[in-house]
Design an enzyme around this catalytic site. Structure first.
Site, PDB file in Angstrom:
ATOM      1  CD  GLN A 173       3.411   5.862   2.584  1.00  0.00           C
ATOM      2  OE1 GLN A 173       2.447   5.320   2.076  1.00  0.00           O
ATOM      3  NE2 GLN A 173       4.372   5.175   3.176  1.00  0.00           N
TER       4      GLN A 173
ATOM      5  CG  HIS B 132       0.258   7.037   5.377  1.00  0.00           C
ATOM      6  ND1 HIS B 132       1.389   7.539   5.980  1.00  0.00           N
ATOM      7  CD2 HIS B 132       0.490   5.706   5.214  1.00  0.00           C
ATOM      8  CE1 HIS B 132       2.268   6.562   6.165  1.00  0.00           C
ATOM      9  NE2 HIS B 132       1.742   5.433   5.713  1.00  0.00           N
TER      10      HIS B 132
ATOM     11  N   GLY C 251       0.843  -1.188   0.000  1.00  0.00           N
ATOM     12  CA  GLY C 251       0.000   0.000   0.000  1.00  0.00           C
ATOM     13  C   GLY C 251       0.877   1.236   0.000  1.00  0.00           C
TER      14      GLY C 251
ATOM     15  CG  HIS D 279      -0.698   1.433   7.238  1.00  0.00           C
ATOM     16  ND1 HIS D 279       0.230   0.915   8.117  1.00  0.00           N
ATOM     17  CD2 HIS D 279      -0.014   2.309   6.442  1.00  0.00           C
ATOM     18  CE1 HIS D 279       1.409   1.468   7.861  1.00  0.00           C
ATOM     19  NE2 HIS D 279       1.301   2.309   6.848  1.00  0.00           N
ATOM     20  CD  GLU D 280      -1.017   2.667   2.759  1.00  0.00           C
ATOM     21  OE1 GLU D 280      -0.584   3.828   2.751  1.00  0.00           O
ATOM     22  OE2 GLU D 280      -0.290   1.669   2.959  1.00  0.00           O
TER      23      GLU D 280
ATOM     24  CB  CYS E  56       5.107   2.333   7.478  1.00  0.00           C
ATOM     25  SG  CYS E  56       4.649   3.839   6.607  1.00  0.00           S
ATOM     26  CG  LEU E  57       6.653   1.061   1.430  1.00  0.00           C
ATOM     27  CD1 LEU E  57       6.073   1.353   0.056  1.00  0.00           C
ATOM     28  CD2 LEU E  57       7.797   0.060   1.327  1.00  0.00           C
TER      29      LEU E  57
HETATM   30 ZN   LIG Z   1       2.583   3.565   5.804  1.00  0.00          ZN
END
Ligand SMILES: [Zn+2]
Length: 161
Positions: free
Chosen positions: A48, A136, A43, A132-133, A90-91
Site C-alpha cells: 500500500q 495485500h 492495519g 486482510h493485510e 481499506c485505506l
Molecule cells: Zn487494505
C-alpha cells in the site's frame, strides 16, 4: 509517503520475502505505523506504500482494547477456525465499506522486526486485520470477496480515478 489507491498495479503484485533485518527495515516499519496512524487505519501492508515486500503493521487499539502497534514480517497463516462476518474497509479503497466473511481465529507464523520467529493465535479484530493485510501481500483486496454485482459497483467507482 502516500497510500496507493485501487487501480495502481502495485496492489495486485505478489510481495517478496524479506531477508535482511536491518535499521532500514526498522525505519520502514516506523514509517508505515506513522502513515497508518495518520490515515486512521488499523492495519497497513507494505504494497500500500508501493513496496512489494512481505511486511505489515497493525494497531487495532481504536476497535479493541489491549493492543498497540505491531509489525509482522513474512507472515504466513498456518491454520484457521470458525467464521465471522465483519464490515471491512481499506485505506487503498477509500469510501467503500462492506461486510466480508472470514475465519474467526487464525494461527500465524511471522518474524518480528528483529527477525525473531514467532507463532501466535489471534481472534476477533486482530485475526480479521491480519487476514486482510496478508491478502495485500498476495495482491488480493477485500472487494475480491464481494458478489459480482457489488464488485462491479466498486470497479465503476474507481475506473475513472
Ligand atoms: Zn487494505
Amino acid at each position: 509517503m502516500k497510500i496507493r489507491v485501487m487501480g495502481d498495479n502495485v496492489l495486485r503484485q505478489k510481495a517478496t520475502e524479506i531477508q535482511t533485518f536491518d535499521e532500514k527495515l526498522k525505519n520502514l516499519s516506523k514509517e508505515m505505523i506513522d502513515l497508518m496512524h495518520n490515515s486512521e487505519g488499523i492495519g497497513l501492508a507494505a504494497p500500500q506504500e508501493g513496496l512489494t515486500i512481505r511486511m505489515l503493521v497493525t494497531d487495532i487499539s481504536p476497535v479493541e482494547k489491549g493492543y498497540s502497534e505491531m509489525a509482522f514480517v513474512n507472515p504466513v497463516i498456518l491454520e484457521t477456525w470458525g467464521e465471522s462476518i465483519l464490515e471491512e474497509g481499506c485505506l487503498s479503497i477509500p469510501g467503500i465499506r462492506e461486510e466480508v466473511e472470514r475465519p474467526e481465529e487464525i494461527l500465524i507464523k511471522y518474524q518480528t522486526i528483529d527477525g525473531e520467529e514467532k507463532t501466535e493465535k489471534f481472534s476477533g479484530w486482530m485475526a480479521r486485520v491480519l487476514q486482510h493485510e496478508v491478502d495485500h501481500l498476495e495482491g488480493v483486496l477485500f472487494v475480491d470477496y464481494l458478489s459480482p454485482v457489488k464488485q462491479k459497483l466498486v470497479m465503476n467507482q474507481y475506473s475513472n480515478a
